[in-house]
Design an enzyme around this catalytic site. Structure first.
Site, short mmCIF file in Angstrom:
data_model
loop_
_atom_site.label_atom_id
_atom_site.label_comp_id
_atom_site.label_asym_id
_atom_site.label_seq_id
_atom_site.Cartn_x
_atom_site.Cartn_y
_atom_site.Cartn_z
CG ASP A 12 -1.79 1.16 1.41
OD1 ASP A 12 -1.59 2.16 0.69
OD2 ASP A 12 -2.69 1.09 2.25
CE1 TYR A 231 -3.94 -1.65 11.55
CE2 TYR A 231 -4.46 0.70 11.57
CZ TYR A 231 -4.63 -0.56 11.03
OH TYR A 231 -5.46 -0.75 9.95
CE LYS A 234 -5.73 -6.75 10.68
NZ LYS A 234 -5.37 -6.67 12.09
P1 13P Z 1 -5.09 -0.59 4.84
O1 13P Z 1 -4.29 -1.56 5.68
O2 13P Z 1 -5.74 -1.23 3.67
O3 13P Z 1 -4.28 0.60 4.51
O4 13P Z 1 -6.30 -0.11 5.75
C1 13P Z 1 -5.99 0.62 6.88
C2 13P Z 1 -7.16 1.05 7.68
O5 13P Z 1 -6.95 1.40 8.82
C3 13P Z 1 -8.50 1.07 7.11
O6 13P Z 1 -9.46 1.58 8.01
P1 13P Z 2 -6.02 8.73 10.58
O1 13P Z 2 -4.54 8.71 10.80
O2 13P Z 2 -6.46 9.68 9.51
O3 13P Z 2 -6.81 8.78 11.85
O4 13P Z 2 -6.36 7.27 9.92
C1 13P Z 2 -6.08 6.11 10.60
C2 13P Z 2 -6.10 5.01 9.65
O5 13P Z 2 -6.88 4.98 8.73
C3 13P Z 2 -5.12 3.95 9.92
O6 13P Z 2 -4.58 3.42 8.77
MG MG Z 3 -4.09 2.01 3.23
MG MG Z 4 -4.82 -2.18 2.05
#
Ligand code: 13P
Ligand code: 13P
Ligand code: MG
Ligand code: MG
Length: 367
Positions: A12, A231, A234
């Site tokens: 990603d 984190y 994913k």
């Molecule tokens: P990705 O791992 O696909 O970037 O998604 C991250 C996420 O926090 C979606 O809510």
């Molecule tokens: P923000 O950092 O915009 O809160 O998003 C979190 C997210 O989507 C994790 O991947």
């Molecule tokens: Mg993403």
């Molecule tokens: Mg993804």
């Protein structure tokens, strides 16, 4: 004929409108890099995206974990990240967790699935790419497709397939090195089930035919939190599956996906949602999900790929998608409660840790 290697390297590196899909400009930047710098190195390539993840599938004769192939893909992803930044895409370079390229992309963020083998006269294989979930999501479909005659009728009908398969399973919580176990089915079936029921810890890395010794499956096992320590997104896995003759038929591998099983992922990688089989280049929507999986079928000859066939673009899967939507709404109805969210061990790399630490201080033990 020398062996060929099929490599998939996926990351990603930024997306439009949140974690939804990469931009055309990003994809072009990655593709142009591969086209120009891959000359003389790779035999063929195919660029794919599923949700916000971009994957580079390439064929070559350099074997797995080859530093030149990995560097080519890493640098293509860096070029894509540059395009992402220039457009203000969200989370540009999200999965590129290290600055300098070392030997290969393992431990640097991108997911990898690679297989080296001697091409059969006809060499059909499948390429799966999932978004908003993690590598354990493949545990159930691979178990059913390779070890359960309820899905793989070849286990009854084909003498070669009946000999069973060797599963290589990784303990992804062990981070110092690869910690693996080999289990042979049918004898070790119940032990295999005992491990695979915990998809956040035990993940199928590869599967081999016991009749021929040939490799059937290579799947990615990256857990980003173990690299980043927090984190960052994913682990959105990829896998390659060789099919037919010594291996299960395409339809036997696809059969378990009709379950749309509940997997880890969905919003902020912190929830449980159904794995929806989708068409090529599908995007993300409801509650940053649902978790999706795409499937492409190819044949390869002397490293040259056919055009892909879109395995979930067929009327049968419309009903599965509808049912996955219903399953998604059902579990979302209970919001943060219980099984709708992942256990603390899966959330401990995210922000909830601070909240719970602060609350811990306010707890009193009643006299
Ligand atoms: P990705 O791992 O696909 O970037 O998604 C991250 C996420 O926090 C979606 O809510
Ligand atoms: P923000 O950092 O915009 O809160 O998003 C979190 C997210 O989507 C994790 O991947
Ligand atoms: Mg993403
Ligand atoms: Mg993804």
């Amino acid at each position: 004929m020398p062996k060929i290697t099929i490599s998939v390297i996926k990351a990603d590196i930024g997306s439009i409108g949140g974690h939804v899909r990469p931009s055309q400009k990003l994809l072009e930047a990655v593709e142009n890099y591969i086209k120009q710098k891959g000359r003389g190195l790779i035999l063929d390539y195919y660029l794919n995206f599923t949700g916000d993840d971009v994957s580079i599938l390439s064929t070559h004769r350099r074997g797995v974990l080859d530093s030149k192939i990995h560097r080519l893909c890493w640098e293509a992803l860096v070029a894509g990240t540059k395009a992402a930044k220039s457009q203000g895409l969200y989370a540009a370079g999200q999965d590129l967790l290290k600055e300098a390229f070392a030997k290969n992309v393992k431990g640097m963020g991108p997911a990898v699935a690679e297989m080296e083998f001697e091409e059969r006269p006809a060499e059909p294989f499948l390429f799966f790419q999932a978004d908003k979930t993690d590598p354990g999501a493949f545990n159930l479909p691979l178990y059913l497709g390779f070890a359960d005659p309820m899905h793989c009728s070849g286990l009854m009908l084909s003498p070669k397939i009946k000999k069973g398969f060797k599963f290589v399973v990784m303990d992804v919580n062990y981070t110092q090195a690869d910690k693996i176990i080999e289990l042979n089915v049918p004898e070790d079936l119940y032990d295999l089930a005992a491990l695979l029921r915990d998809p956040e810890r035990f993940v199928i890395e590869s599967i081999f035919s016991r009749a021929s010794g040939e490799q059937a499956v290579a799947a990615s096992t990256t857990r980003l939190r173990n690299i980043a320590g927090k984190y960052v997104g994913k682990d959105d896995p990829v896998m390659l599956v060789r099919v037919q003759s010594d291996f299960p038929a395409t339809g036997e591998i696809l059969s378990p996906f009709a379950i749309a099983p509940y997997v880890a992922g969905f919003m902020r990688g912190s929830h449980t949602g159904p794995l929806m089989p989708v068409k090529k280049n599908s995007t993300i929507s409801y509650f940053d999900g649902p978790p999706i999986i795409s499937g492409l079928g190819f044949c390869v000859k002397n490293g040259k790929l056919t055009e892909p066939v879109d395995l979930f673009d067929q009327p049968f899967w419309d009903e599965v998608r509808k049912r996955a939507s219903i399953k998604a709404k059902e579990i979302r109805a209970q919001g943060f409660f219980g099984a709708a969210m992942l256990p603390y061990s899966e959330l401990e790399y995210g922000g909830i840790v601070e909240t719970l630490k602060a609350l811990e201080k306010k707890f009193k033990i009643r006299k």
